[in-house]
Design an enzyme around this catalytic site. Structure first.
Site, PDB file in Angstrom:
ATOM      1  N   CYS A  33       5.419 -12.048   4.035  1.00 32.94           N
ATOM      2  CA  CYS A  33       5.335 -12.785   5.299  1.00 32.94           C
ATOM      3  C   CYS A  33       4.339 -13.920   5.229  1.00 32.94           C
ATOM      4  CB  CYS A  33       5.073 -11.862   6.485  1.00 32.94           C
ATOM      5  SG  CYS A  33       3.370 -11.509   6.835  1.00 32.94           S
ATOM      6  N   ASP A  81       1.082 -13.885   5.109  1.00 28.25           N
ATOM      7  CA  ASP A  81      -0.261 -13.662   5.645  1.00 28.25           C
ATOM      8  C   ASP A  81      -1.276 -13.399   4.538  1.00 28.25           C
ATOM      9  OD1 ASP A  81       0.685 -13.993   8.131  1.00 28.25           O
ATOM     10  OD2 ASP A  81       0.319 -11.953   8.841  1.00 28.25           O
ATOM     11  N   CYS A 103      -0.854 -13.798  11.323  1.00 31.24           N
ATOM     12  CA  CYS A 103      -0.303 -13.775  12.663  1.00 31.24           C
ATOM     13  C   CYS A 103      -1.174 -12.891  13.553  1.00 31.24           C
ATOM     14  CB  CYS A 103       1.129 -13.282  12.633  1.00 31.24           C
ATOM     15  SG  CYS A 103       1.293 -11.643  11.940  1.00 31.24           S
ATOM     16  N   CYS A 136       2.210  -6.876   8.380  1.00 28.75           N
ATOM     17  CA  CYS A 136       1.196  -7.920   8.601  1.00 28.75           C
ATOM     18  C   CYS A 136      -0.148  -7.265   8.896  1.00 28.75           C
ATOM     19  CB  CYS A 136       1.564  -8.819   9.776  1.00 28.75           C
ATOM     20  SG  CYS A 136       3.286  -9.276   9.879  1.00 28.75           S
TER      21      CYS A 136
END
Lengths: 211, 393
Positions: A36, A38, A63, A107
């Site tokens: 993702c 991150d 996020c 995340c």
């Protein structure tokens, strides 16, 4: 207004605790998830006599759930011994936040891994690391418990996605019970590789899908 | 609730009251099915309203009355174009289709679905701005190519393809050409008397019209295989009860878009791009500087993540979207940003702003001010921003 997270998560997201960098940290680590995108860095100051984490800070390129988990987990780790802090789980962090959407699991799990990696970094630097043991199926399996199945927010072991694990001369071969065109196939493969490749005696990780 | 500044008009728009007014009659008074000319009077009146709407839409794009087929929106229109042509020509001509890599999901996933059924799909690359290469397109067309589908403008970065040249190439090679004009329709004029496209996807949801209402332009003598079985509505090309209030609302929505409004939207958009790129460091415009729709801006804010930006903005009363993987249900980074050669990092911090009728210059001023604060706060806690600042020293 209706936001995608609960009030507690939003509060930690809006005003995250323990944010920033520590000068001359005793332990530090950066963990990133290519799935993702991150990234999280964790810095710790440790009292060498008591092994207590006296100060902790984190930075996030992530996020909302990543930032909120970084905030809560650094709160939870501060004042704890390394052994205690190591045992803080992603589930405990999520519970402390009053829950996160399941799809956001990976995340947020990143922040937990950042903490553990910073502790590991401290231990390695101070020679506290246990002696090198050869990788076994059990060790691989334990690492896989940290890889989340984004569909359920539960790890790939618990959701029975691991069909087969083989270890042959530094080569780890895994078969995943998903078709290769599954929407999360690529990200699960990447995360598995990340987790297993760091084992000291693993030279190659091959992740296969059932079709 | 405080005032909400809505800048996600590419996803959905606020319905214009005048559109709703025009539609009401066909819910409460003339609610009959559109009958033939020998039906009862309520049905004849419904038929007339449907015909008038169709005529109005046809005129707007230089088409003929019977070339407009009403649908339930872009998704259905594009599905019908790709699958309808594929099924009609698979025995007669072949099983090869060309699309661009950055098509919106109705086209892209229709192509993928056909691929699973044995069609061969060429996914054309795009350059750093999102433009396809016309030579590459021409070289990709084969004897068994049944359709080329290239969007008029991109849903995320607003890049506009040269559909005039593309359709000429297809015409010369005797291959059908479909274009998804969802994000240009009425914002950019399109004249199908001059552009020899065979199929065009149109929608009302992006122009303050009703949702789930669209049309497919099908040029005369273009054969498509009807895939939804039912009655003989829409020239026997689309079965199902006609959505007459929708058709009336669609026509009204088109009528309400003026060149002045489009100019105004473009001015606001230009102002936003200028201010953001000028005032916030480490920002990149995604897409083409000139060849883009008037309503779209897409900017990457480096070293920060998009969902964090959009959530902060949401809490401050601004609605925008991002191409970050964290924002999407599939957890996949935007295929458009990746398609223009961007990496995960570029998609990660990308934010899309799309303007509509109800935006004002004050909206631009206030969102720039807020986004500047939000990005600066997030950069303070980002490990990447600091690494970068240290490099600068």
């Amino acid at each position: 207004m209706k936001f995608p997270y609960n009030e507690k998560v939003l509060e930690h997201f809006r005003r995250p605790h323990n944010v920033g960098k520590l000068e001359n940290p005793d332990g530090k680590a950066t963990e990133g998830s290519p799935a993702c995108g991150d990234m999280v860095s964790v810095y710790i100051k440790v009292n060498p006599q008591s092994n207590i984490i006296e100060d902790i800070k984190f930075e996030s390129y992530g996020c909302a759930s990543n930032i909120a988990t970084g905030s809560i987990i650094t709160d939870m780790a501060k004042g704890k011994t390394l052994e205690e802090a190591k045992k803080i789980t992603w589930q405990q962090a999520t519970e402390a936040l009053g829950g996160l959407p399941p799809i956001k699991a990976h995340c947020s799990v990143l922040a937990v891994e950042g903490l553990r990696a910073a502790i590991q970094n401290y231990e390695e630097k101070h020679g506290i690391i246990a002696e090198k043991v050869p990788t076994t199926i059990e060790i691989v399996n334990n690492r896989l418990k940290k890889v989340m199945n984004p569909l359920t927010g539960l790890d790939v072991v618990r959701t029975n996605l691991i069909k087969k694990i083989e270890i042959d001369n530094g080569k780890v071969l895994l078969t995943i019970d998903l078709p290769s065109n599954h929407q999360f196939a690529a990200s699960i493969r990447e995360e598995i590789k990340e987790k297993i490749e760091t084992l000291w005696d693993v030279k190659e990780v091959i992740v296969d899908f059932i079709e | 609730m405080e005032k909400n500044v809505y800048l996600d008009n590419a996803a959905a728009t606020r319905l214009d009251e005048r559109v709703l007014e025009a539609m009401k009659k066909y819910y409460f008074e003339v609610y009959a099915v559109a009958t033939s000319e020998f039906g009862y009077s309520l049905g004849i009146e419904a038929r007339e309203a449907l015909d008038e709407s169709r005529e109005f839409i046809a005129k707007n794009i230089g088409a003929d009355f019977e070339e407009i087929v009403f649908t339930s929106g872009s998704t259905e229109s594009s599905n019908t174009a790709l699958k309808g042509v594929a099924m009609d020509l698979k025995e007669k001509k072949g099983k090869h289709i060309i699309v661009s890599k950055i098509e919106d999901f109705p086209v892209l996933n229709s192509a993928k679905s056909l691929e699973r059924q044995g069609f061969e799909i060429t996914y054309l690359d795009v350059d750093q701005y999102g433009l396809i290469n016309l030579d590459q397109l021409e070289k990709s067309i084969r004897n068994d190519t049944v359709l080329v589908s290239i969007q008029h403008a991109n849903q995320e970065i607003g890049t506009m393809q040269d559909i005039s040249k593309i359709s000429e190439i297809c015409k010369n090679k005797d291959v059908l050409f479909h274009t998804d004009a969802t994000h240009t329709f009425t914002r950019v004029p399109i004249d199908l008397k001059k552009i020899p496209a065979d199929l065009v996807t149109l929608s009302a949801h992006t122009i303050h019209g009703p949702k789930e209402t669209g049309a497919l332009f099908i040029r005369k003598n273009t054969q498509i295989s009807k895939w939804m079985d039912g009655g003989f509505q829409e020239f026997n090309k689309r079965a199902g009860l006609e959505n007459i209030p929708g058709a009336v609302g669609f026509a009204k929505a088109i009528e309400l878009v003026t060149p002045e409004e489009n100019k105004n939207i473009q001015n606001m958009r230009n102002h936003l791009i200028k201010k953001v790129l000028g005032e916030i460091p480490d920002t990149t415009l995604n897409g083409h500087k000139e060849k883009r729709t008037p309503q779209n801006a897409n900017i990457t804010f480096h070293y920060v993540e998009g969902e964090s930006i959009t959530l902060h903005l949401d809490m401050r009363g601004f609605s925008v979207s991002t191409g970050s993987a964290c924002f999407s249900k599939s957890l996949e980074a935007s295929h458009v940003i990746m398609g223009i050669g961007g990496d995960h990092e570029r998609a990660h911090g990308s934010v899309r702003f799309t303007f509509g009728r109800y935006n004002t210059m004050e909206d631009v001023e206030s969102i720039v001010e807020n986004i500047s604060e939000v990005v600066s706060e997030l950069r303070k806690i980002s490990p990447l921003g600091k690494i970068h600042e240290e490099d600068k020293k």
